[in-house]
Design an enzyme around this catalytic site. Structure first.
Site, PDB file in Angstrom:
ATOM      1  CD  GLU A 331      73.287  68.368  72.814  1.00  0.00           C
ATOM      2  OE1 GLU A 331      73.777  68.498  71.677  1.00  0.00           O
ATOM      3  OE2 GLU A 331      73.771  67.622  73.667  1.00  0.00           O
ATOM      4  CG  HIS A 360      47.246  51.928  73.851  1.00  0.00           C
ATOM      5  ND1 HIS A 360      46.012  51.322  73.938  1.00  0.00           N
ATOM      6  CD2 HIS A 360      47.497  52.089  72.517  1.00  0.00           C
ATOM      7  CE1 HIS A 360      45.545  51.107  72.717  1.00  0.00           C
ATOM      8  NE2 HIS A 360      46.426  51.570  71.828  1.00  0.00           N
ATOM      9  CE  LYS A 474      80.542  66.909  77.783  1.00  0.00           C
ATOM     10  NZ  LYS A 474      80.716  67.325  76.404  1.00  0.00           N
TER      11      LYS A 474
HETATM   12  O1  PA5 Z   1      75.582  67.345  69.947  1.00  0.00           O
HETATM   13  C1  PA5 Z   1      76.617  67.225  70.577  1.00  0.00           C
HETATM   14  O2  PA5 Z   1      77.560  67.980  70.402  1.00  0.00           O
HETATM   15  C2  PA5 Z   1      76.781  66.124  71.613  1.00  0.00           C
HETATM   16  O3  PA5 Z   1      75.648  65.378  71.808  1.00  0.00           O
HETATM   17  C3  PA5 Z   1      77.899  65.207  71.160  1.00  0.00           C
HETATM   18  O4  PA5 Z   1      77.558  64.651  69.926  1.00  0.00           O
HETATM   19  C4  PA5 Z   1      78.164  64.114  72.175  1.00  0.00           C
HETATM   20  O5  PA5 Z   1      78.455  64.675  73.423  1.00  0.00           O
HETATM   21  C5  PA5 Z   1      79.321  63.255  71.719  1.00  0.00           C
HETATM   22  O6  PA5 Z   1      80.447  64.026  71.545  1.00  0.00           O
HETATM   23  P1  PA5 Z   1      81.694  63.487  70.763  1.00  0.00           P
HETATM   24  O7  PA5 Z   1      81.298  63.212  69.373  1.00  0.00           O
HETATM   25  O8  PA5 Z   1      82.709  64.577  70.889  1.00  0.00           O
HETATM   26  O9  PA5 Z   1      82.140  62.232  71.471  1.00  0.00           O
END
Ligand code: PA5
Length: 489
Positions: A331, A360, A474
């Protein structure tokens, strides 16, 4: 070649740097960029400013993860760690101890992965099978929300109901369950659907008492759904501070609430992160673990085509650390556009592996497949409860030969052999060594990895703190769900 910190934490980069690997000339070619990156990290630490970083809604946003290791009064204004917030976490541990039988922690992505690391490392696979005394009065812990999987959610509900039956029959009392709902945005489908299903089922169940704790964005002006619910229902709240993205949140109340649930030493965890932060302030590349790690991996990618990083800790309970790192790297650095809006499609692809298990399966590929990987090992130098392999069958020579050594010695021989074999065939690899698997050294490691991606973001000129790519699905999913709902009317 290795960078050894005072604590004993070691970054061994011998198999990644030198002739036929990343060279001094490679690193020298980035001297000016490294200087700029170092300066950018300094500014980030001081003011939270990161060039070109915008929040989801397109407005400039501060970055505060580097403030998390520091517990100060001043931090309380930003909902970062302060003496009061740490006291509140300790109070929460006291409340749970002997009061709550089971915690269900609900969250996904950054609101789950770090928590799972802490649980796996400090509790292990059999925590929930231990007696309350063995758990030091602390609750059993289950995770939910990290998928939308009806079968597993139903399993959790049925399991809780079965436990409540045992509590009723043997102790003539209700089962006490605490649901910890963690969502920064407060409305994530995966988390909230599981939360609603479990909450509803437990409310209706006989003999179960439910408490809820909400961990969400504390913003009072623009309240998240979860925050509003917490206010309406009177649930206690913890904060996911502004400026702390999910994947950097293990050192804020997102991760620390799990630390409190399992009775971890929070102060030591933060101290490890703090000491690592100090080391990562060093201007000398070869004495700054995050800058060095970032520079070597960046050069391995840009100059030698190593665009995959295999995160391969040795030890079962470290696998979730690898999963946490996958999110951090993917990310943070998988970005189509750089900070100047130029299309770059940057990003090293992370892979989960764990030793010795994946020796393995994956190792064939690492050893002979495309020359596109850096294998990053993690080793624990001294394991607790190290078992000696006994000479159980002296009549079988092959088995007698492996007796007398401890399991962790055998684990390390396997790792070292893997590293040697990879190196002998032009395969880049490196190793982080934790002297022991405790809160302090885990704090060092997690913080180092977070700071490394921040450095690499600067070297690659991409915003390591946004994730515009996850908005694409989304935008499609929201209307699809509405359509589905309408078709049911
Ligand atoms: O790193 C991030 O921003 C995402 O992985 C969020 O943590 C994940 O989508 C969960 O989001 P939220 O904490 O708003 O539910």
């Amino acid at each position: 070649m290795a960078l050894v910190l005072k604590s004993g934490f070691t970054f061994d980069y011998d198999n990644l740097f030198g002739e036929g690997k990343v060279t001094k000339a490679d690193l020298d070619s980035y001297a000016a960029d490294l200087k700029k990156a170092h300066e950018a990290m300094k500014v980030m630490r001081e003011s939270g400013f990161i060039k070109a970083h915008l929040s989801k809604d397109g407005s400039p946003e501060k970055v505060y993860f580097s403030k998390l290791p520091y517990v100060t009064e001043e931090n309380s204004k930003l909902h970062l760690n302060s003496p009061a917030s740490i006291r509140k976490l300790h109070e929460f541990t006291r409340h749970l101890r002997n009061n709550i039988d089971v915690v269900v922690s609900l969250g996904i992505g950054g609101s789950f992965l770090g928590n799972k690391v802490l649980f796996d490392i400090f509790c292990g696979e059999f925590w929930n099978a231990k007696t309350k005394e063995q758990r030091n009065g602390l609750p059993k812990v289950y995770f939910s929300g990290q998928n939308i999987d009806s079968r597993r959610t139903a399993d959790i509900i049925n399991h809780l109901k079965a436990m409540s039956f045992v509590a009723k029959t043997h102790e003539k009392r209700p089962l006490k369950v605490c649901l910890i709902c963690i969502s920064k945005s407060g409305g994530t489908l995966d988390t909230m659907s599981n939360f609603m299903v479990i909450y509803d089922a437990l409310q209706k169940a006989q003999n179960i008492e439910v408490e809820v704790v909400a961990v969400t964005d504390p913003n009072e002006e623009k309240k998240t759904l979860l925050k509003q619910l917490a206010i309406d229902k009177g649930w206690p709240q913890f904060a996911v501070p502004d400026g702390v993205g999910g994947r950097f949140s293990v050192f804020c109340e997102v991760g620390l609430i799990t630390a409190a649930v399992i009775g971890m030493n929070i102060e030591k965890f933060l101290e490890g992160a703090r000491d690592m932060d100090e080391a990562c302030k060093n201007e000398n590349l070869f004495e700054n673990p995050a800058m060095l790690n970032a520079a070597l991996k960046f050069a391995a990618y840009q100059k030698h085509g190593r665009n995959i990083e295999v995160m391969m800790p040795y030890g079962d309970y470290l696998k979730s650390l690898s999963e946490w790192y996958i999110q951090l790297l993917a990310e943070s650095l998988g970005k189509q556009f750089d900070k100047d809006g130029k299309e770059v499609c940057y990003g090293r692809t992370p892979l989960v592996a764990v030793g010795t298990t994946d020796m393995h399966s994956q190792t064939q590929q690492h050893q002979e497949g495309a020359l596109d990987k850096v294998v990053q090992f993690i080793k624990v130098a001294k394991w607790e409860d190290d078992l000696v392999i006994p000479n159980a069958f002296p009549e079988v020579k092959k088995l007698a030969d492996i007796s007398g050594v401890t399991m962790s010695e055998a684990l390390e021989v396997a790792r070292q052999s893997n590293a040697d074999a990879l190196s002998s065939n032009k395969r880049f690899n490196a190793c982080f060594t934790l002297p022991e698997l405790n809160e302090y050294h885990l704090g060092e490691l997690l913080y180092l990895l977070a700071m490394s991606v921040a450095y690499e973001g600067e070297l690659a000129n991409v915003d390591a703190f946004n994730q515009p790519g996850v908005e694409a699905y989304k935008r499609i999913m929201g209307p699809k769900l509405q359509e589905l709902k309408s078709s049911k009317k």
